[in-house]
Scaffold this motif. Structure first.
Motif, short mmCIF file in Angstrom:
data_model
loop_
_atom_site.label_atom_id
_atom_site.label_comp_id
_atom_site.label_asym_id
_atom_site.label_seq_id
_atom_site.Cartn_x
_atom_site.Cartn_y
_atom_site.Cartn_z
N CYS A 33 146.27 57.12 146.94
CA CYS A 33 147.47 57.30 147.76
C CYS A 33 148.18 55.96 147.85
N MET A 34 149.41 55.89 147.30
CA MET A 34 150.17 54.64 147.24
C MET A 34 151.63 54.92 147.54
N LYS A 35 152.16 54.28 148.57
CA LYS A 35 153.50 54.56 149.05
C LYS A 35 154.49 53.42 148.84
N ASP A 36 154.00 52.18 148.70
CA ASP A 36 154.90 51.03 148.65
C ASP A 36 154.26 49.90 147.87
N TYR A 37 155.00 48.79 147.78
CA TYR A 37 154.50 47.60 147.09
C TYR A 37 154.71 46.37 147.96
N HIS A 38 153.75 45.45 147.91
CA HIS A 38 153.87 44.11 148.45
C HIS A 38 153.81 43.12 147.29
N ALA A 39 154.35 41.92 147.48
CA ALA A 39 154.17 40.82 146.54
C ALA A 39 153.43 39.70 147.25
N PHE A 40 152.56 39.02 146.52
CA PHE A 40 151.78 37.91 147.04
C PHE A 40 151.98 36.70 146.13
N SER A 41 151.94 35.50 146.71
CA SER A 41 152.06 34.31 145.88
C SER A 41 151.18 33.20 146.41
N SER A 42 150.85 32.27 145.52
CA SER A 42 149.99 31.15 145.89
C SER A 42 150.29 29.97 144.99
N GLU A 43 150.17 28.78 145.54
CA GLU A 43 150.28 27.57 144.74
C GLU A 43 148.92 27.09 144.29
N ASP A 44 147.89 27.33 145.11
CA ASP A 44 146.56 26.81 144.82
C ASP A 44 145.55 27.88 144.42
N LEU A 45 145.95 29.15 144.36
CA LEU A 45 145.09 30.28 144.02
C LEU A 45 144.01 30.54 145.06
N VAL A 46 144.15 29.92 146.23
CA VAL A 46 143.21 30.12 147.33
C VAL A 46 143.93 30.72 148.54
N THR A 47 145.01 30.08 148.95
CA THR A 47 145.80 30.57 150.07
C THR A 47 146.95 31.42 149.53
N TRP A 48 146.98 32.68 149.93
CA TRP A 48 147.96 33.63 149.41
C TRP A 48 148.97 34.00 150.49
N THR A 49 150.22 34.03 150.13
CA THR A 49 151.30 34.42 151.03
C THR A 49 151.72 35.85 150.74
N ASP A 50 151.74 36.66 151.77
CA ASP A 50 152.21 38.04 151.66
C ASP A 50 153.72 38.03 151.92
N HIS A 51 154.50 38.38 150.91
CA HIS A 51 155.95 38.42 151.05
C HIS A 51 156.43 39.72 151.68
N GLY A 52 155.49 40.51 152.12
CA GLY A 52 155.84 41.75 152.80
C GLY A 52 156.18 42.86 151.83
N GLU A 53 156.63 43.95 152.37
CA GLU A 53 156.98 45.11 151.55
C GLU A 53 158.21 44.79 150.72
N ILE A 54 158.10 44.94 149.41
CA ILE A 54 159.23 44.65 148.53
C ILE A 54 159.92 45.92 148.03
N LEU A 55 159.22 47.07 148.14
CA LEU A 55 159.83 48.34 147.74
C LEU A 55 158.99 49.46 148.32
N HIS A 56 159.66 50.49 148.84
CA HIS A 56 158.97 51.66 149.40
C HIS A 56 159.50 52.91 148.71
N GLN A 57 158.61 53.90 148.53
CA GLN A 57 159.01 55.12 147.84
C GLN A 57 160.18 55.83 148.53
N ASP A 58 160.29 55.69 149.85
CA ASP A 58 161.39 56.35 150.56
C ASP A 58 162.75 55.75 150.22
N ASP A 59 162.76 54.56 149.62
CA ASP A 59 164.02 53.90 149.28
C ASP A 59 164.48 54.18 147.86
N VAL A 60 163.70 54.97 147.12
CA VAL A 60 164.03 55.26 145.72
C VAL A 60 164.54 56.68 145.63
N PRO A 61 165.83 56.91 145.31
CA PRO A 61 166.42 58.24 145.39
C PRO A 61 165.72 59.30 144.55
#
Length: 438
Positions: free
Chosen positions: A56-84
């Motif tokens: 069950c998958m409804k949306d996507y998040h993006a994550f990023s890191s400079e050191d491959l240890v501490t990861w930043t969650d950029h939040g929801e980048i796309l949700h199925q409800d927003d795709v016509p």
């Protein structure tokens, strides 16, 4: 492994000392990793619970890191409800990909089309953004001429882009300059590969050779296999498996390759945080090495993963690099909330775990702290070093219930990148959550 508090901002640091899995506060799968600027971005799918026994998958998040240890969650980048064009009742936002071209970021995702459009069935959509962390704005219709899932895009050295996908085989085609439509007819690329279910293609180029990689059910679950060829659309020659099926029986695996500072990395997934339900997965990363003839060496999944860990942050020794084996047991801190992470129990005199690649820095610390629990009490030894330079500290623990933090002085700690050992030097049992130097 205790979970740090999330920052109250749009960008949240998650899993601040995480190894494998990389993200511990939510379920993630099917990771595509890309280097944009000085950061590694990972675009996974997002497993959630829908009260069923299926994905069950409804949306996507993006994550990023400079050191491959501490990861930043950029939040929801796309949700199925927003795709016509998407039928949101299907909850089928499966494995995605993202690339950059001319300062624009293109996000490719599969879904099942709404019956009110001509997009019934499995289709691939495109969304765009001005930054790699999104949010992404979807196109109103899916791509024409593409029916399937698991999109992957390769931009070759000459700037020509290619799209790959799975669905009744593994296929590929050239992309138009707009990055949203096909510039050639699809070509079947796996006709000569061994039998067995295949999905999730990921193609990359190394030293002039194109590597066509994919999950492949050889026995009962998915191994990761590959083929090589002289051009983006083959022909490809099957080379074999570079990651075996998960010993736990997790049915799926899905992956990507990325090169960072001369080191190749494999991102993939496992069901670390959900051992009893393999439809809730978690993304991992491990180093990849190639033989002189260009073949991929077998990758063995690890808890330790990649990235240097700061000695002055909690070192999650339950994600160890090596262990004595006997007398070492890893379990969830809270079985009712696996997102809280793990601890390691040392239950035999002489039992030990080793955690590699800890950055002590230029100034040696003066003390070591441990979060521990021990009803029996005992003696724990912490050892730090590498290449013949070592120091140790012995910590005497009184018997007691509940978790507590203990501290002991430690002298002459070698600076730079070192390894850390934690061992039990007495009878009884001691559980360790983390170790930190100060």
């Amino acid at each position: 492994m205790t979970r740090p508090l999330l920052a109250l901002s749009l960008l949240c640091a998650v899993g601040a000392a995480a190894q494998n899995p990389l993200i511990t506060d939510q379920f993630t799968a099917d990771p595509t990793a890309r280097v944009f600027g000085d950061r590694v971005y990972v675009y996974p799918s997002h497993d959630v619970n829908c009260g069923t026994d299926w994905f069950c998958m409804k949306d996507y998040h993006a994550f990023s890191s400079e050191d491959l240890v501490t990861w930043t969650d950029h939040g929801e980048i796309l949700h199925q409800d927003d795709v016509p064009w998407v039928d949101a009742s299907q909850n089928a936002m499966w494995a995605p990909d993202a690339v950059e071209k001319d300062g624009r970021y293109y996000f490719y995702f599969p879904a099942i089309g709404d019956s009110t459009t001509d997009a019934r069935g499995r289709r691939i959509g495109v969304a765009t953004a001005s930054a790699p962390g999104g949010p992404f704005t979807p196109e109103p219709m899916p791509m024409e001429g593409v029916g399937g899932i698991d999109p992957n895009v390769l931009i070759d050295d000459d700037g020509q882009a290619y799209l790959y996908w799975s669905g009744r085989g593994l296929s590929g085609a050239r992309l138009s300059d707009d990055m949203m439509s096909l510039a050639s007819e699809p070509v079947r690329l796996d006709a000569s590969f061994p039998e067995g279910f295949k999905e999730g293609p990921f193609v990359f180029k190394r030293d002039g050779t194109y590597y066509f990689t994919f999950p492949h059910v050889i026995h009962e679950t998915e191994a990761l296999a590959y083929a090589t060829g002289p051009s983006p659309l083959g022909p490809f020659t099957y080379r074999g498996v570079f990651m075996e099926e998960h010993a736990s029986g997790c049915w799926t695996n899905h992956h990507s390759f990325v090169e960072r500072d001369g080191q190749w990395l494999l991102f993939y997934h496992h069901n670390d945080l959900s051992p009893d339900f393999d439809k809730n997965r978690s993304i991992r990363a491990d180093s990849v090495f190639f033989n002189p003839n260009g073949t991929i060496q077998k990758v063995t999944p690890t808890h330790r993963g990649v990235g240097l860990v700061d000695a002055r942050e909690p070192i999650q020794v339950d994600r160890y690099s090596h262990t004595s084996g006997a007398g070492v047991n890893v379990s969830f801190l809270d079985p009712d909330d696996p997102h809280e992470g793990w601890s390691v129990a040392l239950a035999q005199n002489g039992a030990w775990v080793q955690f590699d690649a800890v950055d002590v820095g230029a100034a040696p610390p003066a003390s070591v702290r441990l979060r521990v629990r021990s009803e029996s009490g005992g003696t724990v030894k912490v050892r730090v070093g590498r290449d013949g330079a070592y120091t140790t500290a012995d910590i005497e623990l009184d018997a007691g219930d509940g978790w507590r933090t203990v501290e002991a002085p430690i002298e002459n700690v070698p600076t730079g990148v070192r390894d850390v050992w934690v061992s039990l030097r007495s009878d009884g049992m001691v559980e360790v959550d983390w170790v930190r130097f100060e």
